[in-house]
Design a protein around this motif. Sequence first.
Motif, PDB file in Angstrom:
ATOM      1  N   ASN A 197     -24.970   2.065 -45.649  1.00  0.00           N
ATOM      2  CA  ASN A 197     -23.769   1.235 -45.549  1.00  0.00           C
ATOM      3  C   ASN A 197     -23.773   0.490 -44.219  1.00  0.00           C
ATOM      4  OD1 ASN A 197     -22.639   2.376 -47.999  1.00  0.00           O
ATOM      5  ND2 ASN A 197     -22.243   4.189 -46.788  1.00  0.00           N
ATOM      6  N   HIS A 198     -23.099  -0.664 -44.212  1.00  0.00           N
ATOM      7  CA  HIS A 198     -23.026  -1.511 -43.026  1.00  0.00           C
ATOM      8  C   HIS A 198     -21.608  -2.049 -42.959  1.00  0.00           C
ATOM      9  CE1 HIS A 198     -25.222  -4.897 -40.608  1.00  0.00           C
ATOM     10  NE2 HIS A 198     -23.962  -4.781 -40.188  1.00  0.00           N
ATOM     11  N   SER A 199     -20.920  -1.805 -41.841  1.00  0.00           N
ATOM     12  CA  SER A 199     -19.572  -2.353 -41.680  1.00  0.00           C
ATOM     13  C   SER A 199     -19.505  -3.155 -40.391  1.00  0.00           C
ATOM     14  CB  SER A 199     -18.509  -1.244 -41.667  1.00  0.00           C
ATOM     15  OG  SER A 199     -18.568  -0.484 -40.480  1.00  0.00           O
ATOM     16  N   ARG A 200     -18.596  -4.112 -40.374  1.00  0.00           N
ATOM     17  CA  ARG A 200     -18.304  -4.902 -39.173  1.00  0.00           C
ATOM     18  C   ARG A 200     -16.815  -4.778 -38.933  1.00  0.00           C
ATOM     19  NH1 ARG A 200     -20.087  -9.543 -36.101  1.00  0.00           N
ATOM     20  NH2 ARG A 200     -18.275 -10.775 -35.462  1.00  0.00           N
ATOM     21  N   SER A 201     -16.446  -4.479 -37.699  1.00  0.00           N
ATOM     22  CA  SER A 201     -15.040  -4.300 -37.351  1.00  0.00           C
ATOM     23  C   SER A 201     -14.765  -4.960 -36.010  1.00  0.00           C
ATOM     24  CB  SER A 201     -14.691  -2.814 -37.252  1.00  0.00           C
ATOM     25  OG  SER A 201     -14.993  -2.148 -38.451  1.00  0.00           O
ATOM     26  N   MET A 202     -13.534  -5.385 -35.832  1.00  0.00           N
ATOM     27  CA  MET A 202     -13.100  -6.027 -34.598  1.00  0.00           C
ATOM     28  C   MET A 202     -12.616  -4.973 -33.600  1.00  0.00           C
ATOM     29  SD  MET A 202     -13.940  -8.960 -35.539  1.00  0.00           S
ATOM     30  CE  MET A 202     -13.482  -9.888 -34.098  1.00  0.00           C
ATOM     31  N   GLN A 203     -12.465  -5.385 -32.355  1.00  0.00           N
ATOM     32  CA  GLN A 203     -12.014  -4.492 -31.287  1.00  0.00           C
ATOM     33  C   GLN A 203     -10.691  -3.833 -31.657  1.00  0.00           C
ATOM     34  OE1 GLN A 203     -11.226  -6.341 -27.441  1.00  0.00           O
ATOM     35  NE2 GLN A 203     -12.269  -4.620 -26.460  1.00  0.00           N
ATOM     36  N   GLU A 216     -15.794  -6.249 -28.377  1.00  0.00           N
ATOM     37  CA  GLU A 216     -15.103  -7.336 -29.083  1.00  0.00           C
ATOM     38  C   GLU A 216     -15.227  -7.177 -30.599  1.00  0.00           C
ATOM     39  OE1 GLU A 216     -15.778 -12.088 -29.510  1.00  0.00           O
ATOM     40  OE2 GLU A 216     -15.784 -11.292 -27.462  1.00  0.00           O
ATOM     41  N   HIS A 217     -16.369  -6.733 -31.054  1.00  0.00           N
ATOM     42  CA  HIS A 217     -16.606  -6.371 -32.453  1.00  0.00           C
ATOM     43  C   HIS A 217     -17.810  -5.432 -32.473  1.00  0.00           C
ATOM     44  CE1 HIS A 217     -19.149  -9.969 -31.888  1.00  0.00           C
ATOM     45  NE2 HIS A 217     -19.985  -9.348 -32.684  1.00  0.00           N
ATOM     46  N   ALA A 218     -18.000  -4.772 -33.595  1.00  0.00           N
ATOM     47  CA  ALA A 218     -19.135  -3.853 -33.722  1.00  0.00           C
ATOM     48  C   ALA A 218     -19.633  -3.863 -35.158  1.00  0.00           C
ATOM     49  CB  ALA A 218     -18.746  -2.432 -33.318  1.00  0.00           C
ATOM     50  N   GLU A 219     -20.934  -3.693 -35.289  1.00  0.00           N
ATOM     51  CA  GLU A 219     -21.545  -3.502 -36.600  1.00  0.00           C
ATOM     52  C   GLU A 219     -22.112  -2.093 -36.617  1.00  0.00           C
ATOM     53  OE1 GLU A 219     -23.819  -6.628 -38.343  1.00  0.00           O
ATOM     54  OE2 GLU A 219     -22.643  -8.167 -37.310  1.00  0.00           O
ATOM     55  N   PHE A 220     -21.714  -1.357 -37.656  1.00  0.00           N
ATOM     56  CA  PHE A 220     -21.933   0.082 -37.756  1.00  0.00           C
ATOM     57  C   PHE A 220     -22.762   0.343 -39.004  1.00  0.00           C
ATOM     58  CE2 PHE A 220     -20.444   4.412 -38.667  1.00  0.00           C
ATOM     59  CZ  PHE A 220     -20.368   4.963 -37.401  1.00  0.00           C
ATOM     60  N   LEU A 221     -23.875   1.049 -38.839  1.00  0.00           N
ATOM     61  CA  LEU A 221     -24.742   1.392 -39.970  1.00  0.00           C
ATOM     62  C   LEU A 221     -24.690   2.888 -40.188  1.00  0.00           C
ATOM     63  CD1 LEU A 221     -27.993  -0.600 -39.111  1.00  0.00           C
ATOM     64  CD2 LEU A 221     -26.056  -1.353 -40.503  1.00  0.00           C
ATOM     65  N   ALA A 226      -5.870  -0.769 -34.673  1.00  0.00           N
ATOM     66  CA  ALA A 226      -5.699  -1.484 -35.931  1.00  0.00           C
ATOM     67  C   ALA A 226      -6.206  -0.568 -37.040  1.00  0.00           C
ATOM     68  CB  ALA A 226      -6.484  -2.792 -35.914  1.00  0.00           C
ATOM     69  N   LEU A 227      -5.329  -0.275 -38.013  1.00  0.00           N
ATOM     70  CA  LEU A 227      -5.633   0.701 -39.065  1.00  0.00           C
ATOM     71  C   LEU A 227      -5.487   0.085 -40.448  1.00  0.00           C
ATOM     72  CD1 LEU A 227      -3.371   3.570 -37.677  1.00  0.00           C
ATOM     73  CD2 LEU A 227      -5.849   3.462 -37.484  1.00  0.00           C
ATOM     74  N   SER A 228      -6.265   0.598 -41.386  1.00  0.00           N
ATOM     75  CA  SER A 228      -6.028   0.273 -42.791  1.00  0.00           C
ATOM     76  C   SER A 228      -4.813   1.083 -43.242  1.00  0.00           C
ATOM     77  CB  SER A 228      -7.242   0.652 -43.643  1.00  0.00           C
ATOM     78  OG  SER A 228      -7.362   2.070 -43.719  1.00  0.00           O
ATOM     79  N   GLU A 229      -4.258   0.712 -44.378  1.00  0.00           N
ATOM     80  CA  GLU A 229      -3.128   1.474 -44.917  1.00  0.00           C
ATOM     81  C   GLU A 229      -3.533   2.922 -45.179  1.00  0.00           C
ATOM     82  OE1 GLU A 229      -0.241   1.494 -48.828  1.00  0.00           O
ATOM     83  OE2 GLU A 229      -1.051  -0.419 -48.141  1.00  0.00           O
TER      84      GLU A 229
END
Length: 181
Positions: free
Chosen positions: A49-55, A125-130, A163-166
Amino acid sequence: MKSTQLTIPEVLLLEPRVFSDERGFFFESFNQRAFDSAVGKHISFVQSNHSRSMQHVLRGLHYQIKQAQGKLVRVVVGEVFDVAVDIRRSSPTFGQWVGEILSAENKKQLWVPPGFAHGFIVLSEHAEFLYNTTDYWAPEHERCIVWNDATLAIDWPLKGKPALSEKDACGATFETAEVYD
Protein backbone atom coordinates in the motif's frame (compact mmCIF):
# COMPACT_ATOMS: atom_id res chain seq x y z
CA MET A 1 20.38 -4.47 7.45
CA LYS A 2 20.63 -3.46 11.09
CA SER A 3 17.75 -4.70 13.26
CA THR A 4 16.96 -3.20 16.67
CA GLN A 5 14.35 -4.50 19.11
CA LEU A 6 12.36 -1.68 20.65
CA THR A 7 10.91 -1.64 24.18
CA ILE A 8 8.26 -4.01 22.85
CA PRO A 9 10.67 -6.69 21.59
CA GLU A 10 8.53 -7.97 18.69
CA VAL A 11 8.47 -4.48 17.11
CA LEU A 12 11.69 -4.00 15.17
CA LEU A 13 13.40 -0.92 13.81
CA LEU A 14 15.17 -1.86 10.58
CA GLU A 15 17.95 0.26 9.11
CA PRO A 16 19.32 -0.58 5.67
CA ARG A 17 22.92 -0.23 4.67
CA VAL A 18 22.96 2.82 2.38
CA PHE A 19 25.58 3.36 -0.32
CA SER A 20 25.85 7.06 -1.21
CA ASP A 21 28.06 9.27 -3.28
CA GLU A 22 27.76 12.52 -5.25
CA ARG A 23 25.40 10.78 -7.73
CA GLY A 24 22.83 9.73 -5.13
CA PHE A 25 22.26 6.57 -3.11
CA PHE A 26 21.34 2.89 -3.31
CA PHE A 27 20.01 0.50 -0.69
CA GLU A 28 18.06 -2.74 -0.50
CA SER A 29 14.66 -1.70 0.82
CA PHE A 30 13.73 -5.35 1.30
CA ASN A 31 15.65 -8.61 1.38
CA GLN A 32 13.63 -11.69 2.33
CA ARG A 33 16.55 -13.56 3.93
CA ALA A 34 17.69 -10.56 5.99
CA PHE A 35 14.13 -9.77 7.07
CA ASP A 36 13.37 -13.37 8.07
CA SER A 37 16.63 -13.47 10.02
CA ALA A 38 15.75 -10.24 11.87
CA VAL A 39 12.21 -11.41 12.70
CA GLY A 40 13.29 -14.98 13.48
CA LYS A 41 10.84 -16.69 11.12
CA HIS A 42 9.61 -16.56 7.53
CA ILE A 43 7.10 -13.78 6.87
CA SER A 44 5.22 -13.48 3.58
CA PHE A 45 3.65 -10.26 2.34
CA VAL A 46 0.49 -10.32 0.23
CA GLN A 47 -0.31 -6.63 -0.30
CA SER A 48 1.60 -3.36 -0.78
CA ASN A 49 0.00 0.00 0.00
CA HIS A 50 1.04 3.60 -0.65
CA SER A 51 -0.54 6.65 0.98
CA ARG A 52 0.13 10.37 0.73
CA SER A 53 -0.89 12.67 3.57
CA MET A 54 -0.48 16.34 4.38
CA GLN A 55 1.16 17.80 7.49
CA HIS A 56 -0.72 17.19 10.77
CA VAL A 57 -2.74 14.29 9.28
CA LEU A 58 -2.98 11.51 11.84
CA ARG A 59 -3.98 8.05 10.63
CA GLY A 60 -4.80 5.39 13.19
CA LEU A 61 -4.80 3.55 15.41
CA HIS A 62 -5.85 0.85 12.93
CA TYR A 63 -5.97 -2.94 13.05
CA GLN A 64 -8.05 -5.86 11.81
CA ILE A 65 -9.60 -8.03 14.52
CA LYS A 66 -9.67 -10.98 12.08
CA GLN A 67 -7.12 -11.44 9.30
CA ALA A 68 -4.63 -9.62 11.54
CA GLN A 69 -2.00 -7.84 9.50
CA GLY A 70 1.69 -7.55 10.17
CA LYS A 71 3.03 -4.41 8.52
CA LEU A 72 6.47 -3.46 7.28
CA VAL A 73 6.31 0.34 6.98
CA ARG A 74 8.56 3.07 5.62
CA VAL A 75 8.43 6.66 4.38
CA VAL A 76 9.69 7.59 0.90
CA VAL A 77 8.81 11.32 0.99
CA GLY A 78 8.76 13.45 4.14
CA GLU A 79 8.67 12.44 7.79
CA VAL A 80 6.20 10.80 10.19
CA PHE A 81 6.02 9.74 13.82
CA ASP A 82 4.97 6.09 13.61
CA VAL A 83 3.31 4.22 16.50
CA ALA A 84 2.60 0.56 17.31
CA VAL A 85 0.37 -0.43 20.26
CA ASP A 86 0.36 -3.96 21.67
CA ILE A 87 -3.29 -5.10 21.83
CA ARG A 88 -2.64 -8.77 22.65
CA ARG A 89 -4.30 -9.34 26.04
CA SER A 90 -1.98 -12.28 26.83
CA SER A 91 1.17 -10.24 26.16
CA PRO A 92 3.34 -8.85 28.97
CA THR A 93 3.42 -5.56 27.01
CA PHE A 94 -0.38 -5.35 26.51
CA GLY A 95 -1.44 -1.70 26.29
CA GLN A 96 2.10 -0.41 25.78
CA TRP A 97 3.19 1.58 22.74
CA VAL A 98 6.39 2.42 20.89
CA GLY A 99 6.99 5.30 18.51
CA GLU A 100 9.72 6.11 16.01
CA ILE A 101 10.48 8.85 13.51
CA LEU A 102 10.50 7.41 10.00
CA SER A 103 11.60 9.60 7.12
CA ALA A 104 12.82 9.58 3.55
CA GLU A 105 16.10 10.89 4.92
CA ASN A 106 16.74 8.28 7.63
CA LYS A 107 15.35 5.39 5.51
CA LYS A 108 14.34 3.48 8.65
CA GLN A 109 11.56 0.91 8.54
CA LEU A 110 9.35 -0.46 11.28
CA TRP A 111 8.12 -4.04 11.54
CA VAL A 112 4.72 -4.03 13.26
CA PRO A 113 3.69 -7.66 13.83
CA PRO A 114 0.11 -8.96 13.83
CA GLY A 115 -1.60 -8.19 17.14
CA PHE A 116 -0.76 -4.50 17.15
CA ALA A 117 -2.72 -1.34 16.38
CA HIS A 118 -0.81 1.06 14.15
CA GLY A 119 -0.89 4.75 13.35
CA PHE A 120 1.21 7.73 12.34
CA ILE A 121 1.19 11.52 12.21
CA VAL A 122 2.80 13.50 9.39
CA LEU A 123 5.48 15.89 10.65
CA SER A 124 6.66 17.28 7.31
CA GLU A 125 4.71 19.36 4.76
CA HIS A 126 3.50 16.04 3.32
CA ALA A 127 4.59 12.42 3.45
CA GLU A 128 4.33 9.33 1.31
CA PHE A 129 4.04 6.15 3.35
CA LEU A 130 4.59 2.62 2.03
CA TYR A 131 3.60 -0.55 3.80
CA ASN A 132 3.55 -4.22 3.00
CA THR A 133 1.01 -6.38 4.82
CA THR A 134 0.92 -10.06 5.74
CA ASP A 135 -2.82 -10.38 5.09
CA TYR A 136 -5.33 -8.71 2.82
CA TRP A 137 -7.39 -5.65 3.69
CA ALA A 138 -10.72 -6.79 5.12
CA PRO A 139 -12.94 -3.74 5.78
CA GLU A 140 -15.48 -5.84 7.69
CA HIS A 141 -12.79 -6.67 10.27
CA GLU A 142 -11.24 -3.21 10.44
CA ARG A 143 -11.16 -1.57 13.87
CA CYS A 144 -9.83 1.72 15.22
CA ILE A 145 -8.73 2.88 18.66
CA VAL A 146 -8.97 6.63 19.14
CA TRP A 147 -5.60 8.33 18.75
CA ASN A 148 -5.78 10.31 22.00
CA ASP A 149 -6.92 7.51 24.31
CA ALA A 150 -6.16 8.47 27.92
CA THR A 151 -5.18 4.93 28.96
CA LEU A 152 -2.59 4.60 26.19
CA ALA A 153 -1.32 8.19 26.68
CA ILE A 154 0.64 8.23 23.41
CA ASP A 155 3.04 11.17 23.33
CA TRP A 156 2.24 12.38 19.81
CA PRO A 157 4.52 15.24 18.68
CA LEU A 158 1.58 17.56 17.97
CA LYS A 159 1.35 21.25 17.18
CA GLY A 160 -2.36 21.87 17.64
CA LYS A 161 -5.07 19.41 16.69
CA PRO A 162 -4.40 16.71 14.10
CA ALA A 163 -6.38 16.35 10.89
CA LEU A 164 -8.46 13.16 11.24
CA SER A 165 -10.81 11.10 9.13
CA GLU A 166 -14.28 10.55 10.55
CA LYS A 167 -13.35 6.94 11.31
CA ASP A 168 -10.25 7.97 13.24
CA ALA A 169 -12.06 10.72 15.18
CA CYS A 170 -14.70 8.18 16.31
CA GLY A 171 -12.35 5.35 17.28
CA ALA A 172 -13.07 3.19 20.31
CA THR A 173 -11.32 3.77 23.61
CA PHE A 174 -8.67 1.24 24.53
CA GLU A 175 -10.90 0.02 27.38
CA THR A 176 -13.83 -0.74 25.01
CA ALA A 177 -11.88 -1.83 21.90
CA GLU A 178 -11.92 -5.39 20.65
CA VAL A 179 -8.47 -6.82 21.25
CA TYR A 180 -6.66 -10.08 20.61
CA ASP A 181 -6.50 -12.87 23.24
